[in-house]
Design an enzyme around this catalytic site. Sequence first.
Site, PDB file in Angstrom:
ATOM      1  N   ASP A 166      -3.861   5.963   1.799  1.00 58.95           N
ATOM      2  CA  ASP A 166      -3.254   4.967   0.914  1.00 58.95           C
ATOM      3  C   ASP A 166      -2.821   5.574  -0.425  1.00 58.95           C
ATOM      4  OD1 ASP A 166      -2.782   2.097   0.271  1.00 58.95           O
ATOM      5  OD2 ASP A 166      -4.320   2.465  -1.240  1.00 58.95           O
ATOM      6  N   GLU A 186      -8.887  17.576  20.110  1.00 60.47           N
ATOM      7  CA  GLU A 186      -7.986  16.459  19.840  1.00 60.47           C
ATOM      8  C   GLU A 186      -7.444  16.588  18.419  1.00 60.47           C
ATOM      9  OE1 GLU A 186      -9.188  12.722  18.375  1.00 60.47           O
ATOM     10  OE2 GLU A 186      -8.097  11.577  19.892  1.00 60.47           O
TER      11      GLU A 186
HETATM   12  C1  LIG Z   1       1.184  -0.211   2.504  1.00 63.67           C
HETATM   13  C2  LIG Z   1      -0.137  -0.177   1.806  1.00 63.67           C
HETATM   14  O1  LIG Z   1      -1.126   0.174   2.384  1.00 63.67           O
HETATM   15  N1  LIG Z   1      -0.156  -0.550   0.562  1.00 63.67           N
HETATM   16  C3  LIG Z   1      -1.346  -0.568  -0.226  1.00 63.67           C
HETATM   17  C4  LIG Z   1      -1.210   0.446  -1.303  1.00 63.67           C
HETATM   18  O2  LIG Z   1      -2.307   0.448  -2.121  1.00 63.67           O
HETATM   19  C5  LIG Z   1      -2.586  -0.761  -2.744  1.00 63.67           C
HETATM   20  C6  LIG Z   1      -3.846  -0.550  -3.508  1.00 63.67           C
HETATM   21  O3  LIG Z   1      -4.805   0.065  -2.689  1.00 63.67           O
HETATM   22  C7  LIG Z   1      -2.708  -1.905  -1.753  1.00 63.67           C
HETATM   23  O4  LIG Z   1      -2.738  -3.119  -2.449  1.00 63.67           O
HETATM   24  C8  LIG Z   1      -1.535  -1.918  -0.835  1.00 63.67           C
HETATM   25  O5  LIG Z   1      -1.687  -2.887   0.171  1.00 63.67           O
END
Ligand SMILES: CC(=O)N[C@H]1CO[C@H](CO)[C@@H](O)[C@@H]1O
Length: 581
Positions: A222, A289
């Site tokens: 993320d 893997e």
């Molecule tokens: C697409 C995705 O995962 N977006 C995330 C990006 O990070 C923020 C904070 O952790 C999230 O709110 C989003 O959903």
Amino acid sequence: MRVATLLVLAVAASAAASDADWWQTALIYQIYPRSFKDSDGDGIGDLNGITEKLPYLQQLGVDAIWLSPIYLSPMYDFGYDITNYTKIAPEYGTMEDFDNLMAKAKALGIRVVLDYVPNHTGNESEWFIKSAQREAGYENYYIWADGTPDPNDASTTLPPNNWVSNFRKSAWEYSTTRGQYYLHQFAIGQPDLNYREAKVQEEMKNVLRFWLDKGVSGFRVDAINMMYEVDPNDYGGVYPDEPLSGDEDAAADDYNYLSHIYTRDLNETYNVVYDWRDLLDEYYMTDGEYKIMMTEAYTELTLMIRYYGTDTRNGSIPFNFSFLENIKNNSNARDMKLVIDKWMTYMPNGKTANWVNGNHDQSRVASRQGSDRVDAMNLLALLLPGVALTYQGEEIGMLDGEVTWEQTVDPQACNTDDPINYWKKSRDPNRTPYQWDSSAHAGFSTTTGDTWLPVASNYRTLNLAAQMAAEKSHYKFYKDVLAVRKLPAVRAGDLETTVISESVLVVSRLLPGYPGVVGIVNLSDEEYHLDLTSIKLLPVQMRVVASGVDCPHKKDEWMRKSNITVTAHCALLLQTVRKCC
Ligand SMILES: CC(=O)N[C@H]1CO[C@H](CO)[C@@H](O)[C@@H]1O
Ligand SMILES: *[C@@H]1O[C@H](CO)[C@@H](O)[C@H](O)[C@H]1NC(C)=O
Ligand SMILES: *[C@@H]1O[C@H](CO)[C@@H](O)[C@H](O)[C@H]1NC(C)=O
Ligand SMILES: *[C@@H]1O[C@H](CO)[C@@H](O)[C@H](O)[C@H]1NC(C)=O
Ligand SMILES: *[C@@H]1O[C@H](CO)[C@@H](O)[C@H](O)[C@H]1NC(C)=O
Ligand SMILES: *[C@@H]1O[C@H](CO)[C@@H](O)[C@H](O)[C@H]1NC(C)=O
Ligand SMILES: *[C@@H]1O[C@H](CO)[C@@H](O)[C@H](O)[C@H]1NC(C)=O
Ligand SMILES: *[C@@H]1O[C@H](CO)[C@@H](O)[C@H](O)[C@H]1NC(C)=O
Ligand SMILES: [Ca+2]
Ligand SMILES: [Ca+2]
């Protein structure tokens, strides 16, 4: 008519999907656990719900599922604010439920990829509580800074600088416990970890090891480009103000108001990603893997490409959001071709492309581009070389749901404090529950109360059961295309994109010695007669293997390449019977 084509030669030699190269052509299905399936009737989706639906995903043909965060969290940002990276959120189930999900998935041949959220923890994390209390060893786990004097009020302070959160307003929050401000690039409850602290790096590696030991096949990472902020030691001991972006539409407390030169895309980030790759490769060497790592960063192409690695180090697969950002509801065939070709051209040699149609942060394809483009967008994402990602519900063409201000729970929308325009920032409509059938709550939940977000009102007609029963549907088309994706020509063939006219794009995948595959999408409201004779490598006769909801063609119908009719919005997949070329 001038026919523009780009030919990308195949690099992958092997056509079979072994444990070593499964990821290079994987279809990864993103599950948003809260909205997929509720097994115990509390209105919230959960792990046992996912386990229950694994057979559906297997017959659909998915290779792997990516689960949005399932970890212990107060859910201010629905799991992206993590209290403990190695505990399961009780509303989603127990570690036993997770182990059970893993076992079932393995038995069905579905790999499991987890969400990894390294930029921040939740504010209820033990690490954050200890850091706020300056407990020995934890002092520097987060980004702390003193406030600046408030010229109007000597009894208080202002935030350390002008940095703004992705979710609006100051990115700094005062901790009375510590007497300092902490940085949060997202919600207040999401304090940023300090990657300049070696112990944080080690702790976060241990998190990867914990889940790899449980048998997961990799991670989706993320908000990777927010990981580092500048080192205040390089700026006289303070975090410097960011310059204004000049964006006239952005208010002073809006993220886009500033140019994020000190809080995004810092060079230090890349080495951490390469280190994680090495860690994943240790597991790969042990069990054979390959462990996938996909990184999420909304940034410019040249910075994005560096996540792939360097001459001496391997990295991750950076998500490409060009499908999401650059293909609009009025994009024509040429626009689409440009988007595809650009990525294929910039991508380093031997690396793997990826195509993202949607996720839990974006309006759904059918809402963004119109329902009549659902088949076309699914066809392109599945037919192009590399990894494809499908967000739950896109295979049935779900639309964004209606969520009133009172029902809104997304912090990005709530932070607007604006009951009229909140929807512009809200991610709730694309997170409404999966529409399984026409029963109460769309078969998502048996609750007698409310589900956590309302089910979209169109569920009685737009649902999986109806699409399974129909002669033609988005679901059936998607499944037919996914089956063809397993063919050697799609796994390893050359890619050719050809613009036939303003509204017709042809994508072919050909591999010497195997039958080839040709996708055709008609984006216009008008009917065309196609002549593909100029594509020399195609044999004269082709068979329909997938036919979208707006096409009159039946599966197994024959077509001659000199005379193909594509009606409005038709997305068609043909297979050559003769071996290519
Ligand atoms: C697409 C995705 O995962 N977006 C995330 C990006 O990070 C923020 C904070 O952790 C999230 O709110 C989003 O959903
Ligand atoms: C998470 O929980 C485990 C025990 O399950 C504990 O050992 C660890 O310290 C916790 N980590 C955090 C960050 O709170
Ligand atoms: C965490 O942040 C939220 C605001 O997002 C706040 O309501 C809550 O009190 C905070 N909890 C702790 C333990 O600091
Ligand atoms: C970041 O790395 C790139 C590529 O190595 C280099 O060109 C650039 O100057 C570096 N930027 C900074 C601020 O060090
Ligand atoms: C990078 O990955 C490729 C393919 O898995 C492998 O052949 C190569 O040895 C790796 N390079 C490094 C530096 O680990
Ligand atoms: C994705 O690729 C396109 C080119 O196809 C490029 O223009 C775009 O910047 C990339 N964007 C992201 C977020 O990856
Ligand atoms: C296409 O997108 C524009 C801008 O987002 C929007 O105003 C328009 O209504 C959309 N049209 C369709 C058919 O969805
Ligand atoms: C695309 O659909 C429109 C509307 O039916 C049609 O007129 C046009 O001929 C189709 N294009 C092709 C190439 O078949
Ligand atoms: Ca539940
Ligand atoms: Ca950060």
